[in-house]
Design a protein around this motif. Structure first.
Motif, PDB file in Angstrom:
ATOM      1  N   GLU A  37      81.246 -77.749 -22.800  1.00 32.95           N
ATOM      2  CA  GLU A  37      80.128 -76.932 -23.265  1.00 32.95           C
ATOM      3  C   GLU A  37      78.860 -77.774 -23.327  1.00 32.95           C
ATOM      4  OE1 GLU A  37      82.195 -73.964 -26.503  1.00 32.95           O
ATOM      5  OE2 GLU A  37      81.859 -76.057 -27.077  1.00 32.95           O
ATOM      6  N   HIS A  39      75.579 -77.601 -25.596  1.00 32.26           N
ATOM      7  CA  HIS A  39      75.120 -76.932 -26.814  1.00 32.26           C
ATOM      8  C   HIS A  39      73.604 -76.763 -26.771  1.00 32.26           C
ATOM      9  CE1 HIS A  39      78.971 -78.064 -29.267  1.00 32.26           C
ATOM     10  NE2 HIS A  39      79.228 -77.379 -28.177  1.00 32.26           N
ATOM     11  N   LEU A  66      89.437 -69.539 -21.375  1.00 34.91           N
ATOM     12  CA  LEU A  66      88.089 -69.694 -21.925  1.00 34.91           C
ATOM     13  C   LEU A  66      87.409 -68.334 -21.956  1.00 34.91           C
ATOM     14  CD1 LEU A  66      85.553 -71.316 -22.794  1.00 34.91           C
ATOM     15  CD2 LEU A  66      85.089 -71.668 -20.344  1.00 34.91           C
ATOM     16  N   ALA A 112      84.135 -68.241 -33.104  1.00 35.93           N
ATOM     17  CA  ALA A 112      84.243 -69.366 -32.176  1.00 35.93           C
ATOM     18  C   ALA A 112      85.312 -70.344 -32.649  1.00 35.93           C
ATOM     19  CB  ALA A 112      82.901 -70.075 -32.048  1.00 35.93           C
ATOM     20  N   TYR A 130      90.284 -70.421 -26.000  1.00 38.85           N
ATOM     21  CA  TYR A 130      89.107 -71.149 -26.466  1.00 38.85           C
ATOM     22  C   TYR A 130      87.947 -70.163 -26.506  1.00 38.85           C
ATOM     23  CZ  TYR A 130      85.766 -74.898 -27.220  1.00 38.85           C
ATOM     24  OH  TYR A 130      84.803 -75.714 -27.775  1.00 38.85           O
ATOM     25  N   SER A 132      84.171 -69.582 -27.096  1.00 38.62           N
ATOM     26  CA  SER A 132      82.933 -70.359 -27.086  1.00 38.62           C
ATOM     27  C   SER A 132      81.751 -69.508 -27.534  1.00 38.62           C
ATOM     28  CB  SER A 132      82.661 -70.903 -25.680  1.00 38.62           C
ATOM     29  OG  SER A 132      81.423 -71.596 -25.641  1.00 38.62           O
ATOM     30  N   TRP A 134      78.663 -70.630 -26.793  1.00 42.99           N
ATOM     31  CA  TRP A 134      77.567 -71.196 -26.019  1.00 42.99           C
ATOM     32  C   TRP A 134      77.454 -70.549 -24.648  1.00 42.99           C
ATOM     33  CZ3 TRP A 134      74.481 -73.940 -28.967  1.00 42.99           C
ATOM     34  CH2 TRP A 134      75.014 -74.538 -30.111  1.00 42.99           C
ATOM     35  N   ARG A 137      79.187 -72.821 -20.579  1.00 36.21           N
ATOM     36  CA  ARG A 137      80.584 -73.160 -20.858  1.00 36.21           C
ATOM     37  C   ARG A 137      81.342 -73.206 -19.532  1.00 36.21           C
ATOM     38  NH1 ARG A 137      79.268 -68.057 -22.364  1.00 36.21           N
ATOM     39  NH2 ARG A 137      80.465 -66.365 -21.392  1.00 36.21           N
ATOM     40  N   ARG A 169      88.758 -82.882 -29.534  1.00 32.37           N
ATOM     41  CA  ARG A 169      87.390 -82.730 -29.041  1.00 32.37           C
ATOM     42  C   ARG A 169      86.758 -84.094 -28.808  1.00 32.37           C
ATOM     43  NH1 ARG A 169      85.365 -77.515 -29.930  1.00 32.37           N
ATOM     44  NH2 ARG A 169      86.700 -76.201 -31.241  1.00 32.37           N
TER      45      ARG A 169
END
Length: 205
Positions: A37, A39, A66, A112, A130, A132, A134, A137, A169
């Motif tokens: 990702e 951000h 995702l 998220a 997952y 997300s 954002w 991604r 992460r």
């Protein structure tokens, strides 16, 4: 974690329109299904399409999905046996009925984070959704590749269930690219090859 660069020339993210990244493990093998990702901008509206995790040969397919925050996921059953999909994750807790041929309602993922899925009938079945928040991604392909199209970030945020870091992460600087190419080495370990290894580590471990 080591950052491998093919050439000595170093550029900053603002110096290129896009960069091709390859994720490898410590033995040089490509790492598929790395979630990455940038951000920069949060999503404004969830996509209308519905994600899918099928159940084939008593395996979740794909094993890592995702999606965007606010997106729904379907769980069809292509096996000839019944399954019971569930998640105890804080991101989304749910439990489907025990089902085979019939379709179950899609599940909304409006927070998220990472949801770990299992089957209450077949303990070996594990998958991850997952979610997300954002706009930018990505998920690496079978050769560990992604292509970043946005140059407004200095770091990339990655996740993989086998990554040996707190919460699985890692934050990696976007420097060291040469000719718009960057190879990133990750310390990932297949849990089936590591005695006592947990696929998801505690966030603060």
């Amino acid at each position: 974690m080591a950052l491998a660069v093919a050439f000595a020339l170093t550029v900053t993210p603002s110096a290129y329109a896009q960069v091709n990244i390859v994720f490898i493990d410590t033995e040089g093998n490509p790492v598929p299904d790395v979630i990455a990702e940038l951000h920069i901008s949060r999503i404004q509206a969830a996509p209308q399409d519905v994600g899918v995790i099928d159940q084939i040969d008593r395996t979740f397919v794909p094993g890592i999905l995702l999606i965007a925050q606010g997106q729904q996921v379907r769980f069809p059953n292509s096996d000839n046996v019944r399954h019971h999909v569930y998640s105890f994750s804080d991101v989304r807790q749910f439990s489907t009925p025990l089902y085979a041929d019939e379709e179950v309602d899609p599940i909304l993922f409006d927070q998220a984070g990472v949801a770990t899925l299992g089957c209450n009938i077949h303990d070996s079945m594990v998958a991850y959704v997952y979610v997300s928040e954002w706009q930018d991604r990505y998920q690496s392909d079978e050769l560990g590749r992604i292509r970043l199209d946005n140059t407004g970030a200095d770091v990339i945020h990655v996740w993989h269930p086998w990554l040996q870091t707190p919460g699985n992460r890692q934050e990696i600087p976007l420097t060291g690219a040469s000719n718009n190419q960057l190879t990133i080495e990750l310390d990932v370990r297949d849990p089936s090859q590591v005695f006592g290894f947990r696929a998801i580590r505690e966030e603060n471990s």
